[in-house]
Design a protein around this motif. Sequence first.
Motif, PDB file in Angstrom:
ATOM      1  N   PRO A 144     -13.479 -11.505  -4.060  1.00 17.38           N
ATOM      2  CA  PRO A 144     -13.459 -12.427  -2.908  1.00 17.38           C
ATOM      3  C   PRO A 144     -14.762 -12.351  -2.132  1.00 17.38           C
ATOM      4  CG  PRO A 144     -12.191 -10.460  -2.410  1.00 17.38           C
ATOM      5  CD  PRO A 144     -12.636 -10.314  -3.839  1.00 17.38           C
ATOM      6  N   TYR A 156     -10.300  -7.563  -1.284  1.00 21.61           N
ATOM      7  CA  TYR A 156      -9.188  -7.954  -2.159  1.00 21.61           C
ATOM      8  C   TYR A 156      -7.859  -7.941  -1.400  1.00 21.61           C
ATOM      9  CZ  TYR A 156     -12.383  -6.964  -6.086  1.00 21.61           C
ATOM     10  OH  TYR A 156     -13.440  -6.963  -6.961  1.00 21.61           O
ATOM     11  N   SER A 158      -7.146  -8.561   1.601  1.00 18.79           N
ATOM     12  CA  SER A 158      -6.949  -9.605   2.602  1.00 18.79           C
ATOM     13  C   SER A 158      -6.261 -10.837   2.019  1.00 18.79           C
ATOM     14  CB  SER A 158      -8.292 -10.004   3.217  1.00 18.79           C
ATOM     15  OG  SER A 158      -9.136 -10.589   2.242  1.00 18.79           O
ATOM     16  N   GLN A 159      -6.227 -10.963   0.687  1.00 20.95           N
ATOM     17  CA  GLN A 159      -5.695 -12.162   0.052  1.00 20.95           C
ATOM     18  C   GLN A 159      -4.326 -11.955  -0.583  1.00 20.95           C
ATOM     19  OE1 GLN A 159      -8.657 -13.464  -2.758  1.00 20.95           O
ATOM     20  NE2 GLN A 159     -10.148 -13.966  -1.196  1.00 20.95           N
TER      21      GLN A 159
END
Length: 364
Positions: A144, A156, A158-159
């Motif tokens: 990301p 990573y 955060s998604q």
Amino acid sequence: MADPETNPQSAETQPPGTQPPAAYPPGTQPPAAYPPGTQPPVALQPGAYPPGVYPPGTCPPVIYPPGAYPPGTYPPGAYPPGACPPGACPPGAYPPGACPPGVYPPGACPPGAYPPGAYPPGAYANQAPPGQKGAGGLQMMPMPSAIPNCPPGLEYLSQIDQLLVHQQVELLEVLTGFETNNKYQIKNSLGQLIYFAAEENDFCNRNCCGNMRSFDMKIIDNLGQEVMSLYRPLRCAGCCCPCCLQELEVMAPPGQPVGYIIQTWDICLPKFTIQNEKKEPVLKIVGPCCVCNCCSDIEIKVTNLDETETVGTITKQWTGLMRESFTDADNFGIQFPMDLDVKMKAVMLGACFLIDYLFFEKSN
């Protein structure tokens, strides 16, 4: 000889404005006289031509009027479309071989990263390296974009709102019974690999202290960079004693603490407190009274500090009778809110490893 003083043809008796002729050596001629304002002709070297005259077959150079330039040339300071003066480039363009900030030329890697095909020794044992498909078509989660105030490598988290932690089966451990360093694959809900975790420990510590052993665990992303490290000190196992309780420190990046997991003494239930980097309580972890799974999953709740609301879960998944009987390779699922701080998501991941060692790692 006549005396000039008495010679009637002397200079004093010559008519006005006349000079006696100059005398020149025999065989020489006086220089040619030219009218006032004129110059004698310029003598040319053999094979030379006077101005304005060109040899046969040649043409005079093309003369351009003031301000005009021959085709393909430009006046001083002007450059053809798309061209720039030496050392300068138009906005958004870069000289040959240069790249914009954050972009690296082919074959180059950012600081701290490993080039394609090169990874830390032992970091990707028994799994496919980043950028490739492993056995069963294992895919890597795309990298990301950077997020402000986010530790590098945690973008990573955060998604996603779910993690799958799969411990790898060690054949040497199954055959000999000697405890080996644990290794884990950490994936998202789509099965894409996000991180790889590997325990670093010595033989005596693993086999003498069993599941109560201290350890350092390194967590590596798909670029081969170490993004997190976990440290667990050696603690006693007595559940009835409120001292020497379990704890785990989570650092991201390594050397920078982002949170802690501290065991809370309780005579009936396994309880833990999740703390931030300032050791302030943020969340609670409450397990069931009997941490034993027989043909079913075990759910451990992550709640608020009052234990009145569940905000996430850590689930020990049933992996089958054969695997549960002959190995201690476990699978876990971690769920948390999408908008939870990425640092707390990382600490929950660390809590999953601590719970695995405490309750599901078979002691030799």
